[in-house]
Motif scaffolding. Structure first.
Motif, PDB file in Angstrom:
ATOM      1  N   TYR A  95      29.241  41.638  50.711  1.00 30.99           N
ATOM      2  CA  TYR A  95      30.104  40.364  50.742  1.00 30.99           C
ATOM      3  C   TYR A  95      30.993  40.789  51.949  1.00 30.99           C
ATOM      4  CZ  TYR A  95      28.914  39.007  45.964  1.00 30.99           C
ATOM      5  OH  TYR A  95      28.235  38.529  44.651  1.00 30.99           O
ATOM      6  N   SER A  96      31.318  39.657  52.642  1.00 30.38           N
ATOM      7  CA  SER A  96      32.371  39.776  53.786  1.00 30.38           C
ATOM      8  C   SER A  96      33.182  38.602  53.659  1.00 30.38           C
ATOM      9  CB  SER A  96      31.578  40.104  55.148  1.00 30.38           C
ATOM     10  OG  SER A  96      30.887  38.685  55.576  1.00 30.38           O
ATOM     11  N   MET A  97      34.254  38.661  54.318  1.00 32.61           N
ATOM     12  CA  MET A  97      35.134  37.567  54.538  1.00 32.61           C
ATOM     13  C   MET A  97      35.711  37.295  55.773  1.00 32.61           C
ATOM     14  SD  MET A  97      38.219  35.730  52.622  1.00 32.61           S
ATOM     15  CE  MET A  97      39.423  36.944  52.497  1.00 32.61           C
ATOM     16  N   GLN A  98      35.269  36.166  56.562  1.00 32.29           N
ATOM     17  CA  GLN A  98      35.979  35.896  57.925  1.00 32.29           C
ATOM     18  C   GLN A  98      37.099  35.054  57.485  1.00 32.29           C
ATOM     19  OE1 GLN A  98      33.319  34.179  60.861  1.00 32.29           O
ATOM     20  NE2 GLN A  98      34.975  34.046  62.338  1.00 32.29           N
ATOM     21  N   PRO A 153      33.777  42.477  45.215  1.00 35.58           N
ATOM     22  CA  PRO A 153      33.904  41.994  43.884  1.00 35.58           C
ATOM     23  C   PRO A 153      34.620  43.115  42.918  1.00 35.58           C
ATOM     24  CG  PRO A 153      31.662  41.548  44.562  1.00 35.58           C
ATOM     25  CD  PRO A 153      32.480  42.607  45.531  1.00 35.58           C
ATOM     26  N   ILE A 154      35.648  42.682  42.147  1.00 32.61           N
ATOM     27  CA  ILE A 154      36.205  43.277  41.059  1.00 32.61           C
ATOM     28  C   ILE A 154      36.124  42.453  39.700  1.00 32.61           C
ATOM     29  CG2 ILE A 154      37.496  44.549  42.756  1.00 32.61           C
ATOM     30  CD1 ILE A 154      40.063  42.891  41.665  1.00 32.61           C
ATOM     31  N   PRO A 155      36.388  43.284  38.646  1.00 34.03           N
ATOM     32  CA  PRO A 155      36.434  42.407  37.487  1.00 34.03           C
ATOM     33  C   PRO A 155      37.349  41.152  37.454  1.00 34.03           C
ATOM     34  CG  PRO A 155      36.275  44.592  37.028  1.00 34.03           C
ATOM     35  CD  PRO A 155      36.652  44.556  38.266  1.00 34.03           C
ATOM     36  N   ASP A 156      37.001  40.049  37.219  1.00 40.77           N
ATOM     37  CA  ASP A 156      37.767  38.788  37.445  1.00 40.77           C
ATOM     38  C   ASP A 156      38.505  38.637  38.646  1.00 40.77           C
ATOM     39  OD1 ASP A 156      37.291  38.201  34.642  1.00 40.77           O
ATOM     40  OD2 ASP A 156      39.060  39.800  34.067  1.00 40.77           O
ATOM     41  N   TYR A 184      44.398  43.317  50.009  1.00 39.97           N
ATOM     42  CA  TYR A 184      44.754  42.090  49.108  1.00 39.97           C
ATOM     43  C   TYR A 184      43.976  42.349  47.775  1.00 39.97           C
ATOM     44  CZ  TYR A 184      47.038  39.907  53.126  1.00 39.97           C
ATOM     45  OH  TYR A 184      48.054  39.459  54.154  1.00 39.97           O
ATOM     46  N   THR A 185      44.522  42.356  46.558  1.00 41.54           N
ATOM     47  CA  THR A 185      43.621  42.255  45.445  1.00 41.54           C
ATOM     48  C   THR A 185      43.892  40.917  44.521  1.00 41.54           C
ATOM     49  OG1 THR A 185      44.007  44.741  45.456  1.00 41.54           O
ATOM     50  CG2 THR A 185      43.174  43.706  43.499  1.00 41.54           C
ATOM     51  N   ALA A 186      42.907  40.225  44.301  1.00 48.18           N
ATOM     52  CA  ALA A 186      43.215  38.932  43.390  1.00 48.18           C
ATOM     53  C   ALA A 186      42.284  38.890  42.222  1.00 48.18           C
ATOM     54  CB  ALA A 186      42.728  37.638  44.352  1.00 48.18           C
ATOM     55  N   THR A 187      43.081  38.282  41.087  1.00 51.40           N
ATOM     56  CA  THR A 187      42.151  38.175  39.754  1.00 51.40           C
ATOM     57  C   THR A 187      42.527  36.745  39.783  1.00 51.40           C
ATOM     58  OG1 THR A 187      44.306  38.464  38.510  1.00 51.40           O
ATOM     59  CG2 THR A 187      42.824  40.508  38.808  1.00 51.40           C
ATOM     60  N   VAL A 188      41.274  36.152  39.140  1.00 55.36           N
ATOM     61  CA  VAL A 188      41.359  34.773  38.956  1.00 55.36           C
ATOM     62  C   VAL A 188      40.862  34.734  37.334  1.00 55.36           C
ATOM     63  CG1 VAL A 188      40.292  32.436  39.568  1.00 55.36           C
ATOM     64  CG2 VAL A 188      40.857  34.365  41.230  1.00 55.36           C
ATOM     65  N   LYS A 189      41.713  34.088  36.558  1.00 57.80           N
ATOM     66  CA  LYS A 189      40.996  34.332  34.927  1.00 57.80           C
ATOM     67  C   LYS A 189      41.827  33.013  34.515  1.00 57.80           C
ATOM     68  CE  LYS A 189      40.315  37.274  31.357  1.00 57.80           C
ATOM     69  NZ  LYS A 189      40.658  38.585  30.672  1.00 57.80           N
ATOM     70  N   ASP A 190      41.182  32.398  33.516  1.00 59.51           N
ATOM     71  CA  ASP A 190      41.736  31.283  32.763  1.00 59.51           C
ATOM     72  C   ASP A 190      42.621  30.169  33.639  1.00 59.51           C
ATOM     73  OD1 ASP A 190      40.558  32.375  30.615  1.00 59.51           O
ATOM     74  OD2 ASP A 190      42.505  33.835  30.250  1.00 59.51           O
ATOM     75  N   GLY A 191      42.223  29.896  34.773  1.00 56.94           N
ATOM     76  CA  GLY A 191      42.857  28.796  35.611  1.00 56.94           C
ATOM     77  C   GLY A 191      44.061  29.402  36.443  1.00 56.94           C
ATOM     78  N   VAL A 192      44.235  30.676  36.357  1.00 58.22           N
ATOM     79  CA  VAL A 192      45.416  31.675  37.191  1.00 58.22           C
ATOM     80  C   VAL A 192      44.902  32.015  38.080  1.00 58.22           C
ATOM     81  CG1 VAL A 192      47.357  32.887  37.090  1.00 58.22           C
ATOM     82  CG2 VAL A 192      46.906  31.133  35.190  1.00 58.22           C
TER      83      VAL A 192
END
Length: 191
Positions: A109-112, A126-129, A144-152
């Motif tokens: 994966y990559s992000m421009q 990708p990391i868990p959640d 940068y580290t992001a978690t996306v879970k239960d609408g948050v």
């Protein structure tokens, strides 16, 4: 006009020929693999709003209202992410665009990302959640580290210097507020 269009198509095919020859997959198979890979980011789709706090180099904290909108594009083969940060008076203070892609040949994966006049292409993991991505900045790395879970959607940013403890400079917590057809919705029709 037709000649210019033909030249553009020929140049496009010529430039993509080396990449096409490196893959034994047909375009439909590559797109299907990309679409499948993007499924792990489905929780990002929609519109988001919340608070983001940045710690400036002098230690002062600055809070903005952060919004994000995320949607699939090119038949779901990639994700587009637009972030906007607003000051307390409603003035736009920050605007960024990210395009998340997956390369079936490298399975990566990559992000421009484009923001504040800067553009870069970065490894996205990708990391868990959620996901993580890093920006090399000389001897420093911004992670940068992001978690996306239960609408948050909770995302933090750290400055990492070799041999030193990470310094947190960004903390964002958003809540999903709705759906969007952006960017694929409302294309220009043929007629």
């Amino acid at each position: 006009m037709r000649l210019a269009h033909a030249v553009l198509i020929a140049a496009s095919l010529l430039c993509s020929a080396p990449a096409l020859s490196q893959s034994s997959q047909a375009p439909a198979e590559r797109i299907a693999a990309q679409r499948d890979a993007m499924a792990r980011f489905a929780a990002l789709d929609g519109t988001w709003r919340g608070q983001a706090t940045m710690t400036l180099p002098n230690g002062q904290k600055h809070e903005i209202t952060q919004t994000e909108r995320v949607g699939g594009f090119l038949d779901g083969a990639l994700k587009m992410v637009e972030g906007r940060g607003y000051e307390a008076d409603g003035k736009l203070a920050f605007n960024a665009l990210g395009v998340i892609t997956y390369d079936p040949a490298t399975k990566a994966y990559s992000m421009q990302s484009t923001a504040q006049g800067y553009t870069g292409n970065f490894v996205l993991s990708p990391i868990p959640d959620g996901f993580a991505w890093e920006i090399p900045a000389g001897p420093m790395t911004i992670k940068y580290t992001a978690t996306v879970k239960d609408g948050v959607w909770h995302e933090v940013g750290d400055r990492i210097m070799p041999g030193k403890e990470p310094v947190r400079f960004f903390d964002m917590t958003l809540r999903r507020i709705g759906s969007t057809t952006w960017p694929a919705g409302d294309p220009v029709p043929a007629k």
